[in-house]
Design an enzyme around this catalytic site. Structure first.
Site, PDB file in Angstrom:
ATOM      1  N   ASN A  42      50.820  31.992  35.694  1.00 49.32           N
ATOM      2  CA  ASN A  42      51.070  30.773  34.910  1.00 49.32           C
ATOM      3  C   ASN A  42      51.070  29.542  35.818  1.00 49.32           C
ATOM      4  OD1 ASN A  42      53.528  31.924  35.892  1.00 49.32           O
ATOM      5  ND2 ASN A  42      54.739  30.736  34.465  1.00 49.32           N
ATOM      6  N   ILE A  43      50.485  28.493  35.298  1.00 50.73           N
ATOM      7  CA  ILE A  43      50.333  27.238  36.045  1.00 50.73           C
ATOM      8  C   ILE A  43      50.922  26.129  35.173  1.00 50.73           C
ATOM      9  CG2 ILE A  43      48.706  25.672  37.180  1.00 50.73           C
ATOM     10  CD1 ILE A  43      46.703  28.092  37.176  1.00 50.73           C
ATOM     11  N   GLU A  44      52.104  25.672  35.552  1.00 50.54           N
ATOM     12  CA  GLU A  44      52.779  24.662  34.726  1.00 50.54           C
ATOM     13  C   GLU A  44      52.344  23.248  35.115  1.00 50.54           C
ATOM     14  OE1 GLU A  44      56.982  25.648  34.957  1.00 50.54           O
ATOM     15  OE2 GLU A  44      56.640  27.319  33.577  1.00 50.54           O
ATOM     16  N   CYS A  53      49.213  29.709  30.589  1.00 47.82           N
ATOM     17  CA  CYS A  53      49.878  31.000  30.786  1.00 47.82           C
ATOM     18  C   CYS A  53      49.048  31.910  31.689  1.00 47.82           C
ATOM     19  CB  CYS A  53      50.071  31.703  29.450  1.00 47.82           C
ATOM     20  SG  CYS A  53      51.241  30.909  28.343  1.00 47.82           S
ATOM     21  N   GLU A  55      48.043  34.929  31.178  1.00 49.31           N
ATOM     22  CA  GLU A  55      46.979  35.657  30.464  1.00 49.31           C
ATOM     23  C   GLU A  55      45.722  34.792  30.341  1.00 49.31           C
ATOM     24  OE1 GLU A  55      50.124  35.175  29.632  1.00 49.31           O
ATOM     25  OE2 GLU A  55      50.909  36.751  28.331  1.00 49.31           O
ATOM     26  N   CYS A  87      52.298  34.970  24.407  1.00 52.12           N
ATOM     27  CA  CYS A  87      52.575  33.942  23.388  1.00 52.12           C
ATOM     28  C   CYS A  87      51.447  33.900  22.355  1.00 52.12           C
ATOM     29  CB  CYS A  87      52.766  32.578  24.049  1.00 52.12           C
ATOM     30  SG  CYS A  87      51.229  31.761  24.535  1.00 52.12           S
ATOM     31  N   CYS A  90      48.018  32.754  23.637  1.00 57.50           N
ATOM     32  CA  CYS A  90      47.349  33.787  24.443  1.00 57.50           C
ATOM     33  C   CYS A  90      46.809  34.909  23.565  1.00 57.50           C
ATOM     34  CB  CYS A  90      48.292  34.337  25.504  1.00 57.50           C
ATOM     35  SG  CYS A  90      48.546  33.152  26.834  1.00 57.50           S
TER      36      CYS A  90
HETATM   37  N1  THU Z   1      54.234  32.329  30.024  1.00 57.12           N
HETATM   38  C1  THU Z   1      53.140  33.062  30.386  1.00 57.12           C
HETATM   39  O1  THU Z   1      52.481  32.754  31.377  1.00 57.12           O
HETATM   40  N2  THU Z   1      52.821  34.135  29.637  1.00 57.12           N
HETATM   41  C2  THU Z   1      53.578  34.650  28.634  1.00 57.12           C
HETATM   42  O2  THU Z   1      53.216  35.651  28.047  1.00 57.12           O
HETATM   43  C3  THU Z   1      54.833  33.971  28.256  1.00 57.12           C
HETATM   44  C4  THU Z   1      55.018  32.609  28.841  1.00 57.12           C
HETATM   45  C5  THU Z   1      54.649  31.210  30.875  1.00 57.12           C
HETATM   46  C6  THU Z   1      54.458  29.840  30.334  1.00 57.12           C
HETATM   47  C7  THU Z   1      55.508  29.062  31.112  1.00 57.12           C
HETATM   48  O3  THU Z   1      54.983  28.714  32.384  1.00 57.12           O
HETATM   49  C8  THU Z   1      56.624  30.062  31.352  1.00 57.12           C
HETATM   50  O4  THU Z   1      56.035  31.338  31.154  1.00 57.12           O
HETATM   51  C9  THU Z   1      57.820  29.890  30.427  1.00 57.12           C
HETATM   52  O5  THU Z   1      57.425  29.891  29.104  1.00 57.12           O
END
Ligand code: THU
Length: 134
Positions: A42-44, A53, A55, A87, A90
């Site tokens: 995940n890259i915020e 996310c 995925e 989510c 995804c």
């Molecule tokens: N996130 C994912 O990368 N994949 C998931 O299946 C659930 C959520 C990430 C998004 C965000 O960076 C962090 O988790 C919190 O929601």
């Protein structure tokens, strides 16, 4: 598909997570039909809605290198105490490239894995008739 090996790869990928806002690391290991494995994390972003996310990051990397057929995906969420499923966004994106029977696995630890399928995670695909084949 070796679920345990893929979980270890996903866990390793979660170490690359850029998640300074949620502090919630996620790693994904995508099993491609050609036998290769592609990872994602995940890259915020400080503009929160732009977060990608793990995925979707794995799918973007795989498709960018010519891989579009996936047998399954394993997602590791080491910062959770319970398995965290992909989510909604995804699920939609994974369904573009994964068949109903493709395997989806998620868990916070190797002892705590949920094994399901794409069809179960995304059962009512309202846009299925638009799905591209090219
Ligand atoms: N996130 C994912 O990368 N994949 C998931 O299946 C659930 C959520 C990430 C998004 C965000 O960076 C962090 O988790 C919190 O929601």
């Amino acid at each position: 598909m070796d679920i345990d090996a893929l979980f270890a790869i996903a866990l390793e990928a979660s170490k690359s997570s850029y998640s300074p806002y949620s502090k919630f690391r996620v790693g994904a290991a995508l099993q491609c039909a050609d036998g290769s494995v592609v990872t994602g994390t995940n890259i915020e972003n400080r503009s929160f809605g732009l977060t990608v996310c793990a995925e979707r990051s794995a799918v973007a990397t795989a498709v960018s290198s010519g891989r579009r057929e996936f047998v399954g995906i394993v997602v590791a969420t080491p910062d959770a105490e319970y398995p965290v499923s992909p989510c909604g966004a995804c699920r939609q994106v994974l369904s573009e490239f994964m068949a109903e029977g493709a395997v989806v696995v998620f868990g916070s630890s190797a002892k705590d894995l949920v094994v399901t399928t794409m069809g179960k995670l995304f059962p009512y695909d309202a846009l299925h008739e638009l799905k591209g084949n090219g």
